[in-house]
Design a protein around this motif. Structure first.
Motif, short mmCIF file in Angstrom:
data_model
loop_
_atom_site.label_atom_id
_atom_site.label_comp_id
_atom_site.label_asym_id
_atom_site.label_seq_id
_atom_site.Cartn_x
_atom_site.Cartn_y
_atom_site.Cartn_z
N GLU A 234 0.85 -0.76 0.16
CA GLU A 234 0.09 0.01 -0.14
C GLU A 234 0.67 1.31 -0.26
OE1 GLU A 234 -3.18 0.37 -0.32
OE2 GLU A 234 -3.54 -1.14 -0.35
N ASP A 235 2.05 1.06 0.72
CA ASP A 235 2.85 2.25 0.38
C ASP A 235 3.66 2.34 -0.21
OD1 ASP A 235 2.69 2.98 3.76
OD2 ASP A 235 4.35 2.17 4.35
N TYR A 236 3.79 1.63 -1.23
CA TYR A 236 4.53 1.76 -2.37
C TYR A 236 3.13 2.14 -3.33
CZ TYR A 236 5.33 -0.19 -7.29
OH TYR A 236 5.81 -0.69 -8.59
N LEU A 237 2.42 2.61 -3.35
CA LEU A 237 1.17 2.24 -4.88
C LEU A 237 1.12 3.93 -3.91
CD1 LEU A 237 -1.68 -0.80 -4.40
CD2 LEU A 237 0.02 0.09 -6.24
N SER A 238 0.86 4.10 -2.91
CA SER A 238 0.02 5.31 -2.01
C SER A 238 1.10 6.36 -2.25
CB SER A 238 -1.20 5.37 -0.85
OG SER A 238 -0.03 4.97 0.19
N VAL A 239 2.84 5.92 -1.53
CA VAL A 239 3.36 6.90 -0.74
C VAL A 239 4.47 7.41 -2.29
CG1 VAL A 239 5.00 7.86 0.00
CG2 VAL A 239 3.18 6.57 1.44
N GLY A 240 4.71 5.86 -2.93
CA GLY A 240 5.19 5.93 -3.54
C GLY A 240 7.18 5.91 -3.75
N MET A 241 8.02 6.38 -4.92
CA MET A 241 9.53 5.82 -4.76
C MET A 241 10.00 6.50 -3.85
SD MET A 241 11.28 6.63 -7.97
CE MET A 241 12.44 8.65 -8.08
N GLY A 242 10.03 7.46 -3.11
CA GLY A 242 10.60 8.57 -2.19
C GLY A 242 10.72 7.66 -0.69
N GLN A 243 9.73 7.19 -0.41
CA GLN A 243 9.63 5.55 0.70
C GLN A 243 9.88 4.58 0.40
OE1 GLN A 243 6.36 6.42 3.72
NE2 GLN A 243 7.36 4.06 4.47
N VAL A 244 8.99 4.22 -0.79
CA VAL A 244 9.43 2.47 -1.26
C VAL A 244 10.12 2.33 -2.21
CG1 VAL A 244 8.48 0.30 -0.89
CG2 VAL A 244 7.49 2.23 0.53
N PRO A 245 11.44 2.65 -3.00
CA PRO A 245 12.17 2.25 -3.91
C PRO A 245 12.15 0.80 -4.87
CG PRO A 245 13.36 2.87 -2.72
CD PRO A 245 11.88 3.16 -1.60
N LEU A 246 12.09 -0.33 -3.60
CA LEU A 246 11.94 -1.09 -3.76
C LEU A 246 10.85 -2.16 -2.82
CD1 LEU A 246 15.60 -1.89 -4.69
CD2 LEU A 246 14.26 -2.06 -5.67
N VAL A 247 10.03 -2.84 -2.74
CA VAL A 247 9.18 -3.94 -1.83
C VAL A 247 9.10 -5.18 -2.55
CG1 VAL A 247 7.41 -2.83 -3.15
CG2 VAL A 247 7.57 -3.99 -0.59
N CYS A 248 9.30 -6.17 -1.43
CA CYS A 248 9.20 -7.49 -2.13
C CYS A 248 7.49 -7.57 -1.47
CB CYS A 248 9.76 -8.25 -1.27
SG CYS A 248 9.96 -10.01 -1.26
N VAL A 249 7.61 -8.06 -2.71
CA VAL A 249 5.66 -8.33 -3.21
C VAL A 249 5.72 -10.04 -3.83
CG1 VAL A 249 5.11 -6.09 -3.72
CG2 VAL A 249 5.12 -7.80 -5.67
N TYR A 250 3.81 -10.35 -4.05
CA TYR A 250 3.75 -11.60 -4.56
C TYR A 250 3.10 -10.45 -6.20
CZ TYR A 250 3.23 -13.36 -0.09
OH TYR A 250 3.09 -14.05 1.56
N GLU A 251 3.67 -11.76 -6.36
CA GLU A 251 2.95 -10.96 -7.77
C GLU A 251 1.25 -10.84 -7.81
OE1 GLU A 251 3.96 -13.26 -12.86
OE2 GLU A 251 1.80 -13.97 -10.62
N ALA A 252 0.87 -12.15 -7.27
CA ALA A 252 -0.69 -12.29 -7.04
C ALA A 252 -1.19 -10.18 -6.56
CB ALA A 252 -0.91 -12.83 -6.60
N GLN A 253 -0.83 -10.05 -5.82
CA GLN A 253 -0.59 -8.09 -5.15
C GLN A 253 -1.19 -7.25 -7.19
OE1 GLN A 253 2.44 -8.29 -2.13
NE2 GLN A 253 0.32 -7.75 -1.03
N PHE A 254 0.51 -7.16 -6.92
CA PHE A 254 0.82 -6.52 -8.88
C PHE A 254 -0.51 -6.83 -9.60
CE2 PHE A 254 2.27 -4.35 -12.02
CZ PHE A 254 3.09 -2.83 -11.86
#
Length: 362
Positions: A234-254
């Motif tokens: 959610e941080d990746y989606l809403s906050v963006g690159m500044g806070q979360v440049p790389l995040v480990c996810v499940y492919e299904a989430q994306f």
């Protein structure tokens, strides 16, 4: 004339009463559907909350209610006596539940590989650093060995050559969940420990000791981490690159968010090399939970909906159709896939990582 009006009103009232009775009976029948309770990995919360999924279960007379939790918590600390089924995000967690409850049945309705979500400016930087590479099919890969070299040297973003897109004084690190509670962090640990162990699955105490200084730092140096996989994504989606440049996810989430139109231009999905497949195993704790497992595995509508939420089912064509319709570039043939450690070996490694929290700089 008054008599005619009275007859019409009476007829209308009778129809209204009949409709009310029918509606009332329908509501009563819906409320009489047995409630089946499950505890699930948070990455499946959107799937179970989908009205179409709830309707598909209702067609079979089931009202399925779920509580999300970290998959490691489900396997170790959640009171499973309250639930009809447990549905963690990995085989090791499901193994442990089966062992604890002495249950032999397990359903595996879908799976998803682990991935690293990033942004195009970050991907470009890491391409220059030899970490991110373009695959022939147009997808991007994430070279875990090259990444670990940067992490071992504690390279900061502002130290990457030619970096004008993200010149911040932070270590180059992938954001994860808390390994003390979450399955996605355990899957990330499975990948990184395999590479750090010379491309071998960590098993004994010697191999754990060999990889711990490096893989422990990958978590400890992040600072605060969320308990479930939805948090950092959610941080990746809403906050963006500044806070979360790389995040480990499940492919299904994306993929699931792409179907919903929430993946913006410039958001990039990369596949770790090697990666692991997170196989979602449902362990039935009561007969009602067994029905849920059978339906998720065999019902065509539920399988179709699982694919729309980004999960890979037994029918690869379903997933391919969803990703093609929504133009999500995904790896169709994952070749470099490694096994996770056994549950006990992974738990021992996680426990060692856990002891490192609060132990001071590594």
């Amino acid at each position: 004339m008054k008599r005619v009006i009275s007859i019409v009103l009476a007829a209308g009232l009778a129809v209204g009463v009949a409709v009310a009775i029918l509606i009332g009976n329908g509501s009563e029948q819906a409320s009489e559907q047995p409630t089946v309770r499950g505890v699930i990995g948070s990455e499946k919360q959107a799937f179970f909350a989908d009205p179409a999924v709830r309707a598909a279960f209702a067609k079979h007379g089931l009202n399925v209610q779920v509580d999300p939790a970290g998959s490691r918590q489900i396997a170790t600390s959640v009171d499973l006596a309250r639930y009809d089924f447990a549905f963690p995000g990995s085989s090791p967690a499901a193994d442990k539940i089966q062992q604890r409850r002495r249950i032999t049945t397990r359903y595996s309705p879908f799976s998803t590989p682990m991935a690293i979500a990033t942004f195009e400016p970050i991907a470009a930087l890491l391409r220059d650093a030899g970490v991110v590479k373009k695959a022939p099919d147009g997808t991007s890969t994430f070279d875990v060995a090259a990444y670990l070299e940067l992490a071992e040297r504690k390279v900061r973003w502002d130290q990457l050559k030619g970096n004008t897109a993200y010149p911040v004084r932070k270590d180059v690190l992938v954001s994860t969940t808390d390994p003390r509670s979450s399955n996605s962090a355990a899957m990330y640990l499975s990948i990184t420990s395999f590479v750090a162990n010379g491309s071998a699955v960590v098993g004994d105490a010697r191999s754990r000791a060999r990889v711990l200084p490096l893989v422990g730092r990958l978590f400890h140096d992040q600072g605060y981490t969320e308990n479930t996989s939805e948090g950092p994504f959610e941080d990746y989606l809403s906050v963006g690159m500044g806070q979360v440049p790389l995040v480990c996810v499940y492919e299904a989430q994306f993929v699931g968010r792409a179907v919903q139109g929430q993946i913006r231009p410039g958001m990039v999905l990369t596949y770790p090399v090697p990666t692991v497949i997170s196989r979602h195993g449902l362990v039935p704790l009561r007969p009602a939970g067994d029905r849920v497992g059978r339906l998720l595995t065999s019902d065509p509508e539920l399988q179709r909906l699982a694919a729309r939420h980004g999960f890979r089912t037994a029918d690869a064509a379903r997933f391919a159709k969803v990703t093609a319709e929504h133009r999500v570039p995904v790896a169709t043939n994952l070749i470099d896939v490694v096994d996770t450690p056994s549950y006990d070996a992974l738990e021992s490694l996680l426990a060692a990582v856990e002891r490192g929290y609060g132990a001071g700089p590594s």
